[in-house]
Design a protein around this motif. Structure first.
Motif, PDB file in Angstrom:
ATOM      1  N   LEU A 333       0.852  -1.183   0.000  1.00  0.00           N
ATOM      2  CA  LEU A 333       0.000   0.000   0.000  1.00  0.00           C
ATOM      3  C   LEU A 333       0.893   1.240   0.000  1.00  0.00           C
ATOM      4  O   LEU A 333       1.659   1.475   0.931  1.00  0.00           O
ATOM      5  CB  LEU A 333      -0.897  -0.009   1.240  1.00  0.00           C
ATOM      6  N   SER A 356      -4.746   6.258  -1.727  1.00  0.00           N
ATOM      7  CA  SER A 356      -3.522   5.469  -1.693  1.00  0.00           C
ATOM      8  C   SER A 356      -3.519   4.595  -2.936  1.00  0.00           C
ATOM      9  O   SER A 356      -4.489   4.555  -3.688  1.00  0.00           O
ATOM     10  CB  SER A 356      -3.482   4.592  -0.440  1.00  0.00           C
ATOM     11  N   VAL A 358      -2.741   0.685  -4.191  1.00  0.00           N
ATOM     12  CA  VAL A 358      -2.433  -0.709  -3.874  1.00  0.00           C
ATOM     13  C   VAL A 358      -1.673  -1.280  -5.055  1.00  0.00           C
ATOM     14  O   VAL A 358      -2.151  -1.238  -6.189  1.00  0.00           O
ATOM     15  CB  VAL A 358      -3.714  -1.534  -3.654  1.00  0.00           C
TER      16      VAL A 358
END
Lengths: 411, 211
Positions: A333, A356, A358
């Protein structure tokens, strides 16, 4: 390095002229004896030739380019680009509009013939002032009579009426404060002066005149209230109710946002993976449906190409991640821009203040980027991958910043 | 069979080489002289348009991109010596403009994709074509027309942007790995890997539609 990878590298070196004489001779000898390799090289050369082939300029290209250049250099455009005249005009227009709104009640009264006609005594009391000023004084006076005080207090809650008061007082009305019982509630110093003078005048007037004056003022206030009504803000009780509603909705925020996020995660993209008839908003957990096989097939086809299937907010494009950077259960992440830029192409603009990324890595074990949101519990997102295949390069998925932990399960 | 040839006029590459834009010519462009602009544009436009066409896969977008590059970049040209630097400067400018467009466009496009597009594609679920749709016929359609070269060009337009740009700098502009690395501000090794992946993807893109 695998044999396949080695041969691909040699093909590339050959195509790009990055072999020395000896290496090239050896490779060409290998080509002569390997039809498959020869076809592969020819295929890539043909592709290169297709890309290098000339593309004729569209007719009129230069004329249009010249026109764009001239437009870009036009002084008039530069002035317009600065926007000064436009803003100046807009400012004037806004001012006129504001004046029109502020004076609309009075103008309406004048046009409809409802303006109170000053009596002879009024005229003498306000001698030296124009008729318009006279009407304004009369309006101000009646606004601040004790009988209207409560209405004015209520009116302070309404922006439209507050504006009306500002017009007469020439300065913003302060918040309503408790007033002495024996004194009207003027909203500013100037009206207060006029109020006192008016009260004195009213005392001198006969009861009949006073009643008539107040009647006219009440009529104007009603008109003003009608004008202001559409702009009225919710009254205090309404605000309290709204605040109460907001608080109530806030109390459900976690549940709702969780549902909304899951819903958004799965909306459209995984439509064909849902159980038919499943209530989308009532069931945050997506289960794989009967159509999964079809989705698998489609996804496998997609993933064979290495293209990404995003699951959350946005896919970043197939990213050239370092091989083995992530495997199932070990997704990464990324929550800062610099790390992201170091790993991937920075041209994919990610707002790291709200999201964010991934990273789902390539291969080892075969891991692709097609998945479904299994569940979202608090800040933990669980993805289940579909159709693990020969994913080439991994991918990146943009997720809401609330997601702090991501778990990827293989099907 | 031979490896990559050096650029030459027969390839149609750099065949439009003419006189260098002089400092005086560039100064006239900066002063807004349309004749000077057109003179330089006529020399540079063909290769810029070709590159733009391969990047966008669409003639209208390519023309717009090439023209915008010329209009915006040429007036800022000063102090450059030699045509190679001028052309490199323009190619870099074109790439930056394209990436800026792509950045905003792809975001909205992909978000649109997720947030519900109307039509049959939505019912079918996302496919390669819907996810990375470009105007015009698909690769499959192009193959059905028997135009493999066109299929290649359309396949290139569907490559992942970074690799597409790298591949075109190599194949169309015929820049060396080192020049590409300098232009894209990545290590030479990254250029190499991007090229390898781009070619692999290109082959798969064509093959998968050919099955």
């Amino acid at each position: 390095m695998s044999d396949r990878q080695d041969i691909e590298n040699r093909i590339q070196d050959y195509l790009d002229g990055r072999m020395d004489t000896g290496e090239r001779a050896a490779f060409e000898q290998q080509l002569e004896g390997d039809a498959g390799l020869r076809a592969r090289v020819r295929e890539l050369q043909a592709a290169g030739d297709a890309l290098r082939s000339d593309a004729a300029l569209p007719a009129g290209f230069h004329a249009r380019a010249r026109e764009r250049f001239e437009q870009s250099r036009s002084p008039r455009r530069k002035v317009a680009a600065r926007g000064f005249p436009t803003w100046q005009f807009a400012g004037v227009a806004a001012s006129l509009l504001l004046v029109g709104v502020l004076f609309y009640p009075q103008l309406t009264n004048i046009l409809e013939g409802n303006a109170p006609v000053p009596t002879a005594s009024e005229a003498s009391a306000f001698s030296g002032e124009s008729a318009a000023a006279d009407r304004s004084e009369s309006f101000a006076d009646s606004d601040t009579t004790p009988s209207d005080d409560a209405e004015l207090r209520a009116g302070e809650q309404a922006p439209g009426r507050a504006l009306e008061k500002r017009e007469t007082s020439s300065k913003p009305s302060p918040p309503v404060a408790p007033e002495p019982a024996d004194e009207p509630a003027p909203t500013a110093a100037a009206p207060r002066k006029r109020t006192q003078a008016a009260m004195a005048e009213q005392e001198a007037f006969g009861a009949k005149e006073l009643t008539a004056q107040q009647a006219g003022a009440d009529e104007k206030k009603q008109d003003a209230a009608k004008i202001a009504e559409p702009r009225q803000a919710p009254v205090t009780d309404g605000n309290a109710a709204a605040a109460s509603g907001a608080a109530a909705s806030e109390s459900d925020e976690v549940t709702e946002t969780s549902d909304e996020l899951v819903e958004s995660l799965n909306r459209d993209r995984f439509r064909n993976l849902r159980t038919p008839g499943m209530a989308s908003s009532a069931q945050p957990v997506v289960t794989r449906s009967d159509k999964e096989a079809e989705a698998r097939e489609k996804a496998a086809r997609m993933n064979d190409l290495g293209y990404i299937q995003g699951v959350v907010e946005e896919i970043m494009g197939r990213t050239p991640l370092p091989a083995g950077v992530a495997v199932a259960g070990e997704v990464r992440l990324i929550q800062d821009e610099e790390t992201w830029k170091a790993l991937a192409w920075d041209d994919w603009s990610v707002d790291f203040s709200t999201h964010s990324v991934v990273l789902l890595g390539p291969r080892t074990p075969p891991l692709d980027c097609d998945g479904v949101v299994e569940r979202l519990e608090g800040d933990r997102l669980t993805l289940v991958l579909l159709s693990p295949g020969d994913a080439l390069h991994g991918c990146a998925i943009e997720v809401d910043r609330r997601v702090q932990h991501v778990e990827v399960l293989e099907p | 069979m031979s490896p990559r040839r050096e650029p030459n006029a027969a390839d149609g590459v750099h065949s439009d080489v003419g006189e260098e834009p002089t400092a005086e010519l560039l100064a006239r462009i900066r002063r807004g002289d349309p004749d000077a602009f057109e003179e330089v544009a006529r020399r540079e436009a063909p290769r810029l348009y070709r590159l733009a066409l391969r990047l966008t896969g669409n003639p209208a977008d390519a023309e717009d991109l090439a023209q915008e590059t010329l209009v915006r970049a040429l007036p800022k040209l000063q102090g450059l010596e030699g045509r190679a630097k001028v052309s490199t400067y323009l190619v870099r400018a074109l790439g930056n403009l394209w990436k800026n467009r792509l950045r905003s466009r792809s975001r909205s496009k992909i978000v649109d994709w997720f947030r519900g597009r109307k039509g049959d594609d939505e019912e079918e679920g996302p496919t390669l074509e819907t996810a990375f749709a470009d105007p015009g016929p698909s690769v499959q359609e192009a193959l059905e027309e028997g135009d493999r070269a066109e299929a290649v060009r359309r396949a290139v337009a569907r490559l992942e942007p970074t690799r597409r740009w790298t591949l075109l700098l190599r194949e169309v502009e015929e820049l060396s790995y080192e020049e590409i690395a300098e232009m894209t501000e990545v290590p030479v090794g990254t250029v190499r890997s991007r090229l390898a992946r781009a070619r692999d993807d290109l082959r798969r893109l064509i093959e998968i539609e050919n099955v």
